[in-house]
Scaffold this motif. Structure first.
Motif, PDB file in Angstrom:
ATOM      1  N   THR A  63      51.059  48.369  45.416  1.00 11.43           N
ATOM      2  CA  THR A  63      51.222  47.035  44.854  1.00 11.43           C
ATOM      3  C   THR A  63      52.686  46.623  44.816  1.00 11.43           C
ATOM      4  OG1 THR A  63      49.219  47.279  43.519  1.00 11.43           O
ATOM      5  CG2 THR A  63      50.781  45.576  42.844  1.00 11.43           C
ATOM      6  N   THR A 123      53.678  43.230  46.713  1.00 10.95           N
ATOM      7  CA  THR A 123      54.233  42.083  45.987  1.00 10.95           C
ATOM      8  C   THR A 123      55.672  41.786  46.413  1.00 10.95           C
ATOM      9  OG1 THR A 123      54.736  43.590  44.137  1.00 10.95           O
ATOM     10  CG2 THR A 123      52.710  42.295  43.997  1.00 10.95           C
ATOM     11  N   ASP A 176      44.521  39.987  46.439  1.00 15.61           N
ATOM     12  CA  ASP A 176      44.333  41.158  45.590  1.00 15.61           C
ATOM     13  C   ASP A 176      42.917  41.667  45.837  1.00 15.61           C
ATOM     14  OD1 ASP A 176      44.156  43.093  43.657  1.00 15.61           O
ATOM     15  OD2 ASP A 176      45.037  41.875  42.063  1.00 15.61           O
ATOM     16  N   ASP A 203      42.083  44.911  45.244  1.00 16.50           N
ATOM     17  CA  ASP A 203      42.029  46.171  44.506  1.00 16.50           C
ATOM     18  C   ASP A 203      41.320  45.928  43.180  1.00 16.50           C
ATOM     19  OD1 ASP A 203      42.425  48.558  43.217  1.00 16.50           O
ATOM     20  OD2 ASP A 203      44.591  48.620  43.512  1.00 16.50           O
ATOM     21  N   ALA A 263      43.384  45.265  40.129  1.00 19.66           N
ATOM     22  CA  ALA A 263      43.984  43.925  40.039  1.00 19.66           C
ATOM     23  C   ALA A 263      45.453  43.949  39.618  1.00 19.66           C
ATOM     24  CB  ALA A 263      43.177  43.045  39.094  1.00 19.66           C
ATOM     25  N   ALA A 301      48.096  43.460  41.493  1.00 17.79           N
ATOM     26  CA  ALA A 301      48.826  42.346  42.107  1.00 17.79           C
ATOM     27  C   ALA A 301      48.602  41.055  41.329  1.00 17.79           C
ATOM     28  CB  ALA A 301      48.385  42.168  43.560  1.00 17.79           C
ATOM     29  N   SER A 302      47.440  40.914  40.745  1.00 16.09           N
ATOM     30  CA  SER A 302      47.154  39.734  39.916  1.00 16.09           C
ATOM     31  C   SER A 302      47.959  39.791  38.623  1.00 16.09           C
ATOM     32  CB  SER A 302      45.656  39.655  39.608  1.00 16.09           C
ATOM     33  OG  SER A 302      44.902  39.488  40.797  1.00 16.09           O
ATOM     34  N   LEU A 336      47.670  33.094  45.312  1.00 14.23           N
ATOM     35  CA  LEU A 336      46.999  34.359  45.000  1.00 14.23           C
ATOM     36  C   LEU A 336      45.495  34.150  44.942  1.00 14.23           C
ATOM     37  CD1 LEU A 336      47.063  37.374  43.859  1.00 14.23           C
ATOM     38  CD2 LEU A 336      46.933  36.270  41.614  1.00 14.23           C
ATOM     39  N   GLN A 383      41.756  36.661  44.485  1.00 15.67           N
ATOM     40  CA  GLN A 383      41.119  37.957  44.279  1.00 15.67           C
ATOM     41  C   GLN A 383      39.819  37.991  45.073  1.00 15.67           C
ATOM     42  OE1 GLN A 383      41.169  37.818  39.803  1.00 15.67           O
ATOM     43  NE2 GLN A 383      41.946  39.908  40.025  1.00 15.67           N
ATOM     44  N   ASP A 439      46.643  43.532  49.273  1.00 13.15           N
ATOM     45  CA  ASP A 439      46.816  44.754  48.492  1.00 13.15           C
ATOM     46  C   ASP A 439      45.442  45.356  48.249  1.00 13.15           C
ATOM     47  OD1 ASP A 439      47.923  46.753  46.914  1.00 13.15           O
ATOM     48  OD2 ASP A 439      47.854  45.551  45.088  1.00 13.15           O
TER      49      ASP A 439
END
Length: 221
Positions: free
Chosen positions: A15, A19, A36, A38, A41, A43-44, A61, A63, A86
């Protein structure tokens, strides 16, 4: 360009790389989508801190998980200059879906023996995905969280260079507090008020190597 940051082990710094890469591409003037994929989360979470610190992330962004990763990336690709994905630290449906549509796959390894235990699994996964793609992706390995002074870095480099499916990039990211400190406020290392110049130089070398080599290959194809 679609760049996937993946691994078969958690805690390798995916991550942080993803990022910083997204922020670096934005700083170069590109329209960037950060995906994101993963379950954790991270990256979130980074992006939420980033919006609090800066007022805006600078990138978009989303998800996405599971098989939808492939479909959504294909649909969103024309809208952005670059998409950074990610993925989780294990063999997941999300990671495989992303690898099927990416241009570049990068995987970090820490200079520790237990981290290297996964190299064969990663290599086999890359070979499996490559065999089912019509156009091959570029796949890279590199050392993340490298020791400042240690023979472990050299030994790990030699091991990684032995896997033909993963081109080894000799541009390690050192285990510096700057990466953790900047992530805690949602910033890339070069965005800090007093950036660590060595950390900034390291990501410049790594990210330039990834994007330059990949552009060259894409044009050749």
């Amino acid at each position: 360009m679609v760049i996937v940051v993946g691994s078969q082990k958690g805690g390798v710094g995916k991550t942080t790389v993803a990022t910083n890469l997204a922020a670096w591409l934005v700083a170069k003037g590109h329209e960037v989508l950060l995906v994101d994929a993963d379950d954790q989360a991270s990256a979130s979470d980074f992006s939420a801190y980033r919006e609090q610190t800066r007022g805006t992330t600078g990138y978009t962004l989303v998800q996405i998980n599971g098989l939808l990763v492939r479909k959504q990336i294909e649909a969103l690709r024309p809208k952005y200059d670059h998409i950074v994905v990610d993925t989780g630290g294990r063999d997941t449906t999300s990671q495989r879906a992303a690898m099927f549509v990416c241009d570049v796959f990068i995987t970090p390894f820490n200079p520790r023996s237990y981290d290297l235990w996964t190299i064969t699994k990663v290599s086999e996964l890359v070979e499996e995905v490559q065999s089912m793609r019509t156009v091959p992706m570029m796949a890279y390995s590199f050392i993340n969280r490298a020791d400042v002074k240690s023979q472990d870095n050299r030994q790990v480099s030699e091991v990684l260079q032995g896997y033909e499916s993963l081109a080894f990039l000799p541009h390690p990211l050192t285990n510096r507090k700057a990466f953790a400190n900047s992530a805690g406020v949602g910033l890339a290392v070069f965005e800090m008020e007093q950036p660590d110049e060595k950390a900034v130089a390291e990501i410049e070398k790594l990210f330039n190597a990834i994007t330059h080599a990949s552009y060259t290959t894409t044009k050749a194809v």
